[in-house]
Design a protein around this motif. Structure first.
Motif, PDB file in Angstrom:
ATOM      1  N   VAL A   1     -20.366  51.656 -33.960  1.00  0.00           N
ATOM      2  CA  VAL A   1     -19.501  52.717 -34.434  1.00  0.00           C
ATOM      3  C   VAL A   1     -18.248  52.183 -34.725  1.00  0.00           C
ATOM      4  N   ILE A   2     -17.472  52.872 -35.050  1.00  0.00           N
ATOM      5  CA  ILE A   2     -16.129  52.345 -35.327  1.00  0.00           C
ATOM      6  C   ILE A   2     -15.000  52.980 -34.359  1.00  0.00           C
ATOM      7  N   CYS A   3     -14.115  52.287 -33.468  1.00  0.00           N
ATOM      8  CA  CYS A   3     -13.106  52.624 -32.899  1.00  0.00           C
ATOM      9  C   CYS A   3     -13.130  54.155 -32.025  1.00  0.00           C
ATOM     10  N   TYR A   4     -12.519  54.982 -32.466  1.00  0.00           N
ATOM     11  CA  TYR A   4     -12.381  56.293 -31.966  1.00  0.00           C
ATOM     12  C   TYR A   4     -13.899  57.234 -31.845  1.00  0.00           C
ATOM     13  N   ASP A   5     -14.822  56.635 -32.496  1.00  0.00           N
ATOM     14  CA  ASP A   5     -16.099  57.408 -32.699  1.00  0.00           C
ATOM     15  C   ASP A   5     -16.557  57.091 -31.064  1.00  0.00           C
ATOM     16  N   ALA A   6     -16.400  55.854 -30.574  1.00  0.00           N
ATOM     17  CA  ALA A   6     -16.886  55.687 -28.984  1.00  0.00           C
ATOM     18  C   ALA A   6     -16.372  56.905 -28.052  1.00  0.00           C
ATOM     19  N   ASP A   7     -15.353  57.731 -28.533  1.00  0.00           N
ATOM     20  CA  ASP A   7     -15.057  58.613 -27.621  1.00  0.00           C
ATOM     21  C   ASP A   7     -15.845  60.001 -27.540  1.00  0.00           C
ATOM     22  N   PHE A   8     -17.020  59.817 -28.214  1.00  0.00           N
ATOM     23  CA  PHE A   8     -17.583  61.124 -28.377  1.00  0.00           C
ATOM     24  C   PHE A   8     -19.070  60.824 -27.816  1.00  0.00           C
ATOM     25  N   PRO A   9     -19.388  61.091 -26.484  1.00  0.00           N
ATOM     26  CA  PRO A   9     -20.631  60.970 -25.984  1.00  0.00           C
ATOM     27  C   PRO A   9     -21.707  61.213 -26.892  1.00  0.00           C
ATOM     28  N   ALA A  10     -21.906  62.333 -27.444  1.00  0.00           N
ATOM     29  CA  ALA A  10     -23.091  62.851 -28.151  1.00  0.00           C
ATOM     30  C   ALA A  10     -23.222  61.577 -29.109  1.00  0.00           C
ATOM     31  N   LEU A  11     -22.371  61.157 -30.080  1.00  0.00           N
ATOM     32  CA  LEU A  11     -22.538  60.336 -30.848  1.00  0.00           C
ATOM     33  C   LEU A  11     -23.008  58.823 -30.452  1.00  0.00           C
ATOM     34  N   MET A  12     -22.493  58.682 -29.080  1.00  0.00           N
ATOM     35  CA  MET A  12     -22.858  57.283 -28.509  1.00  0.00           C
ATOM     36  C   MET A  12     -24.216  57.122 -27.947  1.00  0.00           C
ATOM     37  N   ARG A  13     -24.841  58.686 -27.814  1.00  0.00           N
ATOM     38  CA  ARG A  13     -26.304  58.360 -27.222  1.00  0.00           C
ATOM     39  C   ARG A  13     -27.385  57.905 -28.092  1.00  0.00           C
ATOM     40  N   THR A  14     -27.226  56.726 -28.418  1.00  0.00           N
ATOM     41  CA  THR A  14     -28.115  55.997 -29.387  1.00  0.00           C
ATOM     42  C   THR A  14     -29.223  54.930 -28.671  1.00  0.00           C
TER      43      THR A  14
END
Length: 521
Positions: free
Chosen positions: A397-410
């Motif tokens: 992901v890119i930078c600020y994306d990592a502040d969203f737990p649902a997006l990081m559940r991969t």
């Protein structure tokens, strides 16, 4: 004639109509509690001056204040306290004020006030045990709603990020997500206040509740410590190098781009001769660093967000140069690219490309979450790409994306995070990324230009870290495990947060049908 009839017996008093208790010494000290609680909260906002213990202390003080105050006036002061904390976070992090940021601070502060108001309105209508759960369930629910409904993710409003260095405690997030840490902090605050309200040693339920809370917290810490001690990451590692351009060429590029007051649109429309030399100098510096790290043994090389900056006509050539270097050096190369376009309103895109050792672009990912009020570009679809390689499943992901737990559940083994921060916020922002690694069960490498770069394993250990501002050339080398683990949070998602929301709703419904108990305060 004198009336000798007996006076009518007094009418029974409805507890709900009882006048407020007279002021006590504790009531007179309520304002001191508010002042101390607000001051302590300033050190637990997810900024560079955080103190982990402050996140456990301020809820105790502010909850005590609300229990000694009238419900709605107390809630107003708690809202103002959270607003002050939000403004402090903006200042210490050097985040500029804008209409979007100000509106977000007002809304987030109101949402963070709700657990305090819920406790004040509901606790006296419930039995002691369920009453003690109102505040912790409210804290977890409010934090979850912030990430669900706002564009700020966990950048602000999450107590878990203040605990990123407490590795035993952090091992609860693979089960509950970050909401479990907020719940525990809220439960401790509620329990301390409950015991304080009922100091009589004969009041066994209060002390029993305190023992239960203490036992659960100790159990979490002991289990987390046991996981760290007895189940560390095992197996093969891969050498990953993160490289940023030298400060000399970076500062020259910034000076060049700053001449265009129109921002991305102005840069896109500028004569190529005015911007291309500075952009090319940065890319050549990165290509040289990649070649050097590959020769030293790196198998994966990561560039930061927006490492390559190019006007739209020049972007293909810049990417081709990176492809050629990956092929020459025989490495997997992750590059961040900022493309400047004359097309409004986005004026370009912010993307990351993974190139394999044959020079093939395996994936192109566009940043899904622009920073509110700061970045202008068309966001991506939020579908995190995962590629199978000899070094495990690579995702990014890119930078600020990592502040969203649902997006990081991969489901991945290694998460690559090209990032670009600034001096006042880089360290705090990278520290928060440890949560994502532990939640997702993967190693994480966050290459941060103009910030702190770090690599973490899936239990949150720091494998390597460098600060861009302490060296002329930032290079980070880490030996990263190539196999991650599947976590409970990865499988069940935000079930714990939804359960907290459901529990809060059930407690509210129960309280509404029960009369208010006379306050023991």
């Amino acid at each position: 004639m004198t009336n000798t009839a007996a006076p009518a017996p007094p009418r029974p008093t409805d507890p709900r109509e009882e006048p407020p208790p007279p002021p006590t010494r504790a009531h007179r000290h309520a304002w001191l509690l508010l002042l101390l609680g607000t001051g302590t909260m300033l050190l637990a906002v997810g900024g560079r001056w955080d103190i982990a213990a402050a996140a456990w202390i301020f809820p105790v003080l502010l909850l005590r204040f609300t229990r000694l105050s009238r419900a709605w006036s107390g809630a107003l002061w708690i809202w103002l306290a959270h607003l002050a904390a939000a403004v402090f976070w903006l200042q210490e992090s050097a985040i500029g004020f804008s209409a979007v940021v100000l509106a977000g601070a007002l809304a987030l502060s109101a949402l963070q006030t709700l657990p305090f108001l819920a406790d004040r309105l509901l606790a006296d209508r419930l039995r002691p045990a369920p009453a003690a759960l109102v505040f912790p369930a409210g804290v977890a629910a409010a934090e979850f709603l912030i990430t669900l409904l706002s564009p700020f993710g966990t950048a602000y409003g999450s107590l878990a990020v203040t605990q990123h260095a407490d590795l035993p405690l952090l091992q609860v997030v693979p089960v509950t997500g970050p909401w479990g840490v907020g719940f525990l902090i809220g439960w401790v605050a509620s329990t301390v206040n409950r015991v304080r309200d009922r100091r009589d040693r004969r009041d066994r339920p209060a002390w029993r509740g305190g023992l239960v809370c203490t036992a659960v917290l100790l159990g979490v810490l002991l289990a987390g410590g046991a996981r760290l001690a007895f189940f560390p990451p095992q197996g093969t590692t891969v050498r990953i190098a993160g490289v940023s351009p030298s400060r000399t060429v970076t500062e020259r590029l910034h000076a060049t781009l700053a001449r265009f007051a129109d921002g991305p649109g102005g840069i896109a429309a500028a004569p190529a001769t005015a911007v291309r030399p500075a952009m090319a100098a940065v890319e050549n510096d990165l290509l040289d660093a990649t070649r050097r790290e590959a020769a030293a043994g790196a198998k994966i090389v990561v560039w930061p967000e927006e490492a390559v900056r190019a006007q739209e006509p020049d972007a293909p050539a810049a990417i081709d140069a990176a492809r050629a270097e990956a092929r020459r050096s025989r490495v997997y190369l992750e590059i961040g690219v900022r493309v400047y376009s004359t097309t409004a309103p986005a004026y370009g895109r912010d993307e990351a490309l993974l190139i394999d050792p044959r020079g093939t672009v395996l994936r192109t990912y566009q940043k899904a979450h622009p920073i509110p009020g700061s970045e202008r570009f068309t966001p991506g679809d939020g579908q995190v790409p995962v590629v199978r390689t000899p070094y495990g499943r690579l995702a990014n992901v890119i930078c600020y994306d990592a502040d969203f737990p649902a997006l990081m559940r991969t489901r991945a083994d290694i998460m690559l995070v090209p990032a670009h921060d600034w001096q006042e916020y880089g360290g705090a922002h990278t520290g928060k990324a440890a949560l994502a690694a532990v939640e997702g069960g993967y190693s994480l490498v966050r290459q941060d230009e103009e910030g702190v770069t770090a690599a973490y394993d899936h239990e949150g250990r720091v494998l390597a870290a460098t600060d861009y501002f302490t060296t002329e050339r930032q290079t980070t080398v880490a030996y990263v495990p190539v196999r991650g683990v599947t976590t409970v949070y990865d499988r069940v998602g935000d079930t714990f947060a939804w359960l907290c929301l459901a529990a809060l709703a059930a407690l509210t419904a129960t309280a509404l049908v029960r009369p208010r108990r006379p306050a023991a305060r």
